[in-house]
Motif scaffolding. Structure first.
Motif: not given
Length: 330
Positions: A279-293
Protein backbone atom coordinates in the motif's frame (compact mmCIF):
# COMPACT_ATOMS: atom_id res chain seq x y z
CA UNK A 1 21.23 -46.39 137.20
CA UNK A 2 17.79 -46.97 135.92
CA UNK A 3 17.46 -49.75 133.45
CA UNK A 4 16.19 -48.81 129.89
CA UNK A 5 12.55 -49.41 129.14
CA UNK A 6 11.65 -51.99 126.59
CA UNK A 7 9.65 -50.88 123.54
CA UNK A 8 6.03 -51.76 123.91
CA UNK A 9 4.52 -54.09 121.31
CA UNK A 10 1.72 -52.67 119.03
CA UNK A 11 -1.77 -53.17 120.30
CA UNK A 12 -3.62 -55.97 118.55
CA UNK A 13 -6.46 -54.87 116.14
CA UNK A 14 -9.94 -55.77 117.15
CA UNK A 15 -11.39 -58.57 115.05
CA UNK A 16 -13.79 -57.56 112.23
CA UNK A 17 -17.39 -58.38 112.82
CA UNK A 18 -18.52 -61.29 110.80
CA UNK A 19 -20.82 -60.44 107.87
CA UNK A 20 -24.40 -61.21 108.46
CA UNK A 21 -25.61 -63.96 106.31
CA UNK A 22 -28.70 -63.17 104.29
CA UNK A 23 -31.32 -65.75 104.50
CA UNK A 24 -31.65 -67.63 101.27
CA UNK A 25 -34.81 -66.95 99.33
CA UNK A 26 -36.72 -70.03 98.82
CA UNK A 27 -39.33 -68.50 96.50
CA UNK A 28 -41.75 -65.58 96.06
CA UNK A 29 -44.26 -63.76 93.86
CA UNK A 30 -43.84 -60.13 92.64
CA UNK A 31 -47.04 -58.17 92.20
CA UNK A 32 -47.62 -54.64 90.72
CA UNK A 33 -49.94 -52.66 92.84
CA UNK A 34 -51.72 -49.62 91.32
CA UNK A 35 -52.01 -46.95 93.96
CA UNK A 36 -54.09 -44.52 91.83
CA UNK A 37 -57.19 -43.53 93.58
CA UNK A 38 -60.24 -43.26 91.36
CA UNK A 39 -63.43 -41.62 92.37
CA UNK A 40 -66.16 -39.47 90.77
CA UNK A 41 -64.82 -36.40 92.55
CA UNK A 42 -61.30 -36.94 91.22
CA UNK A 43 -62.57 -37.50 87.69
CA UNK A 44 -64.55 -34.29 87.86
CA UNK A 45 -61.48 -32.35 88.97
CA UNK A 46 -59.36 -33.80 86.18
CA UNK A 47 -62.03 -32.88 83.61
CA UNK A 48 -62.10 -29.28 84.83
CA UNK A 49 -58.27 -29.08 84.68
CA UNK A 50 -58.32 -30.37 81.08
CA UNK A 51 -60.92 -27.75 80.16
CA UNK A 52 -58.77 -25.01 81.65
CA UNK A 53 -55.71 -26.19 79.69
CA UNK A 54 -57.70 -26.32 76.43
CA UNK A 55 -59.06 -22.83 77.06
CA UNK A 56 -55.54 -21.50 77.59
CA UNK A 57 -54.29 -23.16 74.35
CA UNK A 58 -57.22 -21.80 72.35
CA UNK A 59 -56.74 -18.33 73.81
CA UNK A 60 -53.02 -18.41 72.90
CA UNK A 61 -53.77 -19.61 69.35
CA UNK A 62 -56.36 -16.86 68.87
CA UNK A 63 -53.85 -14.29 70.11
CA UNK A 64 -51.21 -15.53 67.63
CA UNK A 65 -53.69 -15.45 64.73
CA UNK A 66 -54.76 -11.94 65.66
CA UNK A 67 -51.13 -10.84 65.81
CA UNK A 68 -50.34 -12.15 62.32
CA UNK A 69 -53.54 -10.65 60.92
CA UNK A 70 -52.60 -7.33 62.44
CA UNK A 71 -49.09 -7.54 60.97
CA UNK A 72 -50.50 -8.41 57.54
CA UNK A 73 -52.91 -5.49 57.61
CA UNK A 74 -50.14 -3.18 58.72
CA UNK A 75 -47.83 -4.34 55.92
CA UNK A 76 -50.56 -3.99 53.31
CA UNK A 77 -51.62 -0.54 54.41
CA UNK A 78 -48.18 0.87 55.20
CA UNK A 79 -46.12 -0.74 52.41
CA UNK A 80 -48.02 -2.62 49.71
CA UNK A 81 -50.80 -0.06 49.27
CA UNK A 82 -48.61 2.92 49.99
CA UNK A 83 -48.57 5.28 46.95
CA UNK A 84 -44.98 6.18 47.78
CA UNK A 85 -43.82 2.73 46.62
CA UNK A 86 -45.83 2.63 43.38
CA UNK A 87 -43.98 2.44 40.06
CA UNK A 88 -44.52 5.68 38.17
CA UNK A 89 -42.04 5.47 35.31
CA UNK A 90 -39.24 3.35 33.78
CA UNK A 91 -36.05 5.09 32.58
CA UNK A 92 -33.77 3.24 30.14
CA UNK A 93 -30.15 4.24 29.61
CA UNK A 94 -28.69 2.40 26.62
CA UNK A 95 -26.93 2.79 23.29
CA UNK A 96 -27.22 0.34 20.44
CA UNK A 97 -29.52 -1.16 17.83
CA UNK A 98 -32.10 -2.36 20.38
CA UNK A 99 -34.86 0.23 20.83
CA UNK A 100 -35.99 1.57 24.21
CA UNK A 101 -39.60 0.56 23.52
CA UNK A 102 -38.63 -3.08 23.04
CA UNK A 103 -36.62 -3.06 26.26
CA UNK A 104 -39.57 -1.64 28.22
CA UNK A 105 -41.93 -4.24 26.74
CA UNK A 106 -39.55 -7.02 27.74
CA UNK A 107 -39.68 -5.95 31.42
CA UNK A 108 -43.43 -6.78 31.70
CA UNK A 109 -43.77 -3.95 34.26
CA UNK A 110 -47.02 -2.03 34.74
CA UNK A 111 -47.60 1.45 36.09
CA UNK A 112 -48.73 1.42 39.72
CA UNK A 113 -46.97 -1.85 40.52
CA UNK A 114 -45.31 -1.91 43.93
CA UNK A 115 -41.56 -1.48 43.71
CA UNK A 116 -40.98 -3.71 46.73
CA UNK A 117 -42.80 -6.70 45.26
CA UNK A 118 -41.01 -6.69 41.88
CA UNK A 119 -38.85 -9.79 41.44
CA UNK A 120 -35.53 -8.23 40.54
CA UNK A 121 -33.88 -11.52 39.64
CA UNK A 122 -36.65 -12.45 37.20
CA UNK A 123 -36.51 -8.95 35.68
CA UNK A 124 -32.75 -9.23 35.23
CA UNK A 125 -33.16 -12.63 33.56
CA UNK A 126 -35.81 -11.37 31.13
CA UNK A 127 -33.59 -8.51 30.01
CA UNK A 128 -30.50 -10.70 29.63
CA UNK A 129 -32.45 -13.02 27.34
CA UNK A 130 -32.59 -10.28 24.70
CA UNK A 131 -29.82 -11.23 22.20
CA UNK A 132 -28.36 -7.69 21.80
CA UNK A 133 -28.08 -7.22 25.59
CA UNK A 134 -24.65 -7.82 27.09
CA UNK A 135 -25.13 -6.61 30.68
CA UNK A 136 -27.92 -5.19 32.87
CA UNK A 137 -27.93 -2.93 35.94
CA UNK A 138 -31.20 -2.05 37.73
CA UNK A 139 -31.87 0.69 40.29
CA UNK A 140 -35.05 1.60 42.21
CA UNK A 141 -35.86 5.12 43.41
CA UNK A 142 -38.64 4.82 45.99
CA UNK A 143 -39.00 8.57 46.46
CA UNK A 144 -39.68 9.23 42.77
CA UNK A 145 -41.29 5.86 42.00
CA UNK A 146 -38.70 5.36 39.26
CA UNK A 147 -37.10 2.18 37.91
CA UNK A 148 -33.81 2.87 36.09
CA UNK A 149 -32.45 0.28 33.64
CA UNK A 150 -28.85 0.60 32.49
CA UNK A 151 -28.53 -1.69 29.49
CA UNK A 152 -25.15 -2.44 27.90
CA UNK A 153 -25.76 -3.54 24.34
CA UNK A 154 -23.44 -5.44 22.06
CA UNK A 155 -21.82 -3.04 19.60
CA UNK A 156 -22.08 -4.37 16.03
CA UNK A 157 -18.98 -4.39 13.84
CA UNK A 158 -20.31 -6.20 10.76
CA UNK A 159 -23.27 -7.90 9.14
CA UNK A 160 -23.30 -11.70 8.98
CA UNK A 161 -24.67 -12.96 5.68
CA UNK A 162 -25.69 -16.59 5.21
CA UNK A 163 -28.88 -17.05 3.12
CA UNK A 164 -28.90 -20.78 3.83
CA UNK A 165 -29.57 -20.02 7.53
CA UNK A 166 -31.97 -17.17 6.77
CA UNK A 167 -29.53 -14.33 7.48
CA UNK A 168 -29.55 -11.61 4.83
CA UNK A 169 -27.36 -8.58 5.40
CA UNK A 170 -28.95 -5.15 5.41
CA UNK A 171 -32.54 -6.24 5.99
CA UNK A 172 -34.51 -5.69 9.21
CA UNK A 173 -35.65 -8.70 11.25
CA UNK A 174 -33.85 -11.25 9.01
CA UNK A 175 -30.54 -9.38 9.03
CA UNK A 176 -28.07 -10.35 11.76
CA UNK A 177 -25.25 -8.26 13.19
CA UNK A 178 -21.98 -9.43 14.73
CA UNK A 179 -19.94 -8.00 17.57
CA UNK A 180 -16.22 -8.53 18.23
CA UNK A 181 -17.00 -11.65 20.28
CA UNK A 182 -18.66 -13.38 17.28
CA UNK A 183 -22.12 -13.11 18.88
CA UNK A 184 -24.91 -12.73 16.29
CA UNK A 185 -28.14 -10.89 17.07
CA UNK A 186 -31.04 -9.79 14.85
CA UNK A 187 -31.38 -6.22 13.62
CA UNK A 188 -34.70 -4.58 14.43
CA UNK A 189 -34.26 -1.38 12.40
CA UNK A 190 -31.64 -0.60 9.78
CA UNK A 191 -30.19 2.87 10.36
CA UNK A 192 -27.63 4.69 8.23
CA UNK A 193 -24.88 3.75 10.66
CA UNK A 194 -25.78 0.06 10.53
CA UNK A 195 -26.19 0.09 6.76
CA UNK A 196 -22.60 1.33 6.41
CA UNK A 197 -21.12 -1.64 8.31
CA UNK A 198 -19.05 -4.18 6.35
CA UNK A 199 -20.51 -7.57 5.48
CA UNK A 200 -19.02 -10.96 6.34
CA UNK A 201 -20.35 -13.56 3.90
CA UNK A 202 -20.07 -17.12 5.14
CA UNK A 203 -22.10 -19.56 3.07
CA UNK A 204 -20.72 -22.63 4.84
CA UNK A 205 -21.67 -21.49 8.36
CA UNK A 206 -22.93 -24.53 10.27
CA UNK A 207 -25.11 -22.97 12.98
CA UNK A 208 -26.25 -19.71 14.48
CA UNK A 209 -27.91 -19.00 17.80
CA UNK A 210 -28.84 -15.41 18.50
CA UNK A 211 -27.10 -14.16 21.63
CA UNK A 212 -24.55 -17.03 21.73
CA UNK A 213 -20.97 -16.77 20.47
CA UNK A 214 -20.22 -18.78 17.32
CA UNK A 215 -17.24 -21.08 17.86
CA UNK A 216 -15.75 -21.09 14.36
CA UNK A 217 -12.09 -20.65 13.39
CA UNK A 218 -12.75 -18.99 10.03
CA UNK A 219 -15.25 -16.51 11.48
CA UNK A 220 -12.90 -15.66 14.36
CA UNK A 221 -10.07 -15.04 11.88
CA UNK A 222 -12.37 -12.87 9.72
CA UNK A 223 -13.29 -10.71 12.73
CA UNK A 224 -9.62 -10.29 13.63
CA UNK A 225 -8.80 -9.30 10.04
CA UNK A 226 -11.71 -6.86 10.03
CA UNK A 227 -10.49 -5.21 13.23
CA UNK A 228 -6.97 -4.82 11.80
CA UNK A 229 -8.25 -3.38 8.53
CA UNK A 230 -10.49 -0.89 10.37
CA UNK A 231 -7.46 0.34 12.31
CA UNK A 232 -5.58 0.84 9.03
CA UNK A 233 -8.56 2.68 7.57
CA UNK A 234 -8.27 5.24 10.37
CA UNK A 235 -4.63 5.72 9.31
CA UNK A 236 -5.54 6.48 5.70
CA UNK A 237 -5.86 3.11 3.96
CA UNK A 238 -9.01 2.19 1.96
CA UNK A 239 -11.98 0.98 3.96
CA UNK A 240 -12.99 -2.67 3.75
CA UNK A 241 -16.55 -3.21 2.52
CA UNK A 242 -16.93 -6.99 2.68
CA UNK A 243 -15.18 -10.20 3.67
CA UNK A 244 -16.09 -13.38 1.85
CA UNK A 245 -15.02 -16.63 3.57
CA UNK A 246 -14.67 -18.74 0.45
CA UNK A 247 -12.73 -21.77 1.68
CA UNK A 248 -11.53 -23.05 5.08
CA UNK A 249 -8.13 -21.47 4.38
CA UNK A 250 -8.83 -18.25 2.42
CA UNK A 251 -10.84 -15.01 2.66
CA UNK A 252 -11.58 -12.44 -0.02
CA UNK A 253 -11.65 -8.78 1.08
CA UNK A 254 -13.27 -6.08 -1.05
CA UNK A 255 -12.32 -2.46 -0.36
CA UNK A 256 -13.91 0.91 -1.07
CA UNK A 257 -11.28 1.64 -3.77
CA UNK A 258 -12.50 -1.47 -5.67
CA UNK A 259 -9.40 -3.48 -4.82
CA UNK A 260 -9.88 -7.17 -4.05
CA UNK A 261 -7.29 -8.85 -1.80
CA UNK A 262 -7.06 -12.53 -0.87
CA UNK A 263 -5.97 -13.36 2.68
CA UNK A 264 -5.15 -16.64 4.33
CA UNK A 265 -6.84 -17.66 7.57
CA UNK A 266 -3.49 -18.17 9.35
CA UNK A 267 -0.49 -15.84 9.81
CA UNK A 268 -2.53 -12.66 9.43
CA UNK A 269 0.17 -10.50 11.00
CA UNK A 270 2.70 -11.47 8.30
CA UNK A 271 0.18 -10.88 5.51
CA UNK A 272 -0.85 -7.48 6.89
CA UNK A 273 2.79 -6.38 7.12
CA UNK A 274 3.26 -7.22 3.43
CA UNK A 275 0.02 -5.40 2.61
CA UNK A 276 1.29 -2.28 4.40
CA UNK A 277 4.47 -2.26 2.30
CA UNK A 278 2.52 -2.71 -0.94
CA UNK A 279 0.00 0.00 0.00
CA UNK A 280 2.81 2.43 0.82
CA UNK A 281 4.53 1.76 -2.51
CA UNK A 282 1.24 2.07 -4.40
CA UNK A 283 0.44 5.40 -2.74
CA UNK A 284 3.84 6.82 -3.54
CA UNK A 285 3.69 5.72 -7.19
CA UNK A 286 -0.06 6.36 -7.63
CA UNK A 287 -0.80 2.76 -8.44
CA UNK A 288 -4.42 1.59 -8.47
CA UNK A 289 -4.42 -1.97 -7.15
CA UNK A 290 -6.93 -4.29 -8.77
CA UNK A 291 -6.26 -7.67 -7.17
CA UNK A 292 -3.68 -8.94 -4.73
CA UNK A 293 -3.13 -12.47 -3.46
CA UNK A 294 -1.32 -12.59 -0.11
CA UNK A 295 -1.60 -16.36 0.16
CA UNK A 296 1.55 -16.70 -1.92
CA UNK A 297 4.68 -16.42 0.18
CA UNK A 298 6.89 -15.49 -2.79
CA UNK A 299 6.20 -13.82 -6.14
CA UNK A 300 2.95 -12.30 -4.88
CA UNK A 301 0.54 -11.89 -7.82
CA UNK A 302 -0.84 -8.37 -8.19
CA UNK A 303 -2.86 -6.62 -10.89
CA UNK A 304 -3.65 -2.95 -11.46
CA UNK A 305 -6.72 -1.17 -12.80
CA UNK A 306 -4.51 1.23 -14.76
CA UNK A 307 -1.07 0.57 -16.31
CA UNK A 308 1.36 1.22 -13.46
CA UNK A 309 4.35 3.50 -13.59
CA UNK A 310 7.31 1.16 -13.27
CA UNK A 311 10.00 3.75 -13.81
CA UNK A 312 13.03 2.89 -11.76
CA UNK A 313 11.86 -0.66 -11.13
CA UNK A 314 12.61 -2.28 -14.51
CA UNK A 315 16.24 -3.23 -15.14
CA UNK A 316 18.05 -1.17 -17.77
CA UNK A 317 18.20 -2.79 -21.19
CA UNK A 318 21.68 -4.11 -22.04
CA UNK A 319 23.82 -2.02 -24.40
CA UNK A 320 24.22 -3.87 -27.75
CA UNK A 321 27.81 -4.88 -28.50
CA UNK A 322 28.95 -5.25 -32.14
CA UNK A 323 31.83 -7.59 -32.79
CA UNK A 324 33.92 -6.66 -35.83
CA UNK A 325 35.21 -9.38 -38.07
CA UNK A 326 38.96 -9.83 -37.99
CA UNK A 327 41.05 -11.47 -40.61
CA UNK A 328 43.17 -14.32 -39.50
CA UNK A 329 46.88 -13.92 -39.78
CA UNK A 330 48.55 -16.10 -42.27
Amino acid sequence: MPSPKKASAPAPKPPRPAAKKQPAKVGGVTMDVCLRVDSPKIREMEKKAAHRRGFKWALGLIAIICFFVLVKITVQEAILKNPQFELQDVAVQTRGPLSVEKIVRATLLTRGENLLTINMRALHTRLRQLPPVKDVAIERDFDAGLMTLRITQRQPVAWLDCPRLGMIAGRPEVGHLLDHEAVPFPCETVTETLAALPVIRYAALAQKTAGTAIQDLQLTSALKLLRELEERFEKGQPQVRSLDIQTPYSMLATFADKSVITFGVDDLDVQLARLDRIRLEARQRRWEIGTLNLLARQNVPITFRQPPDLAGLQPESPVPVTLSKTTSAR
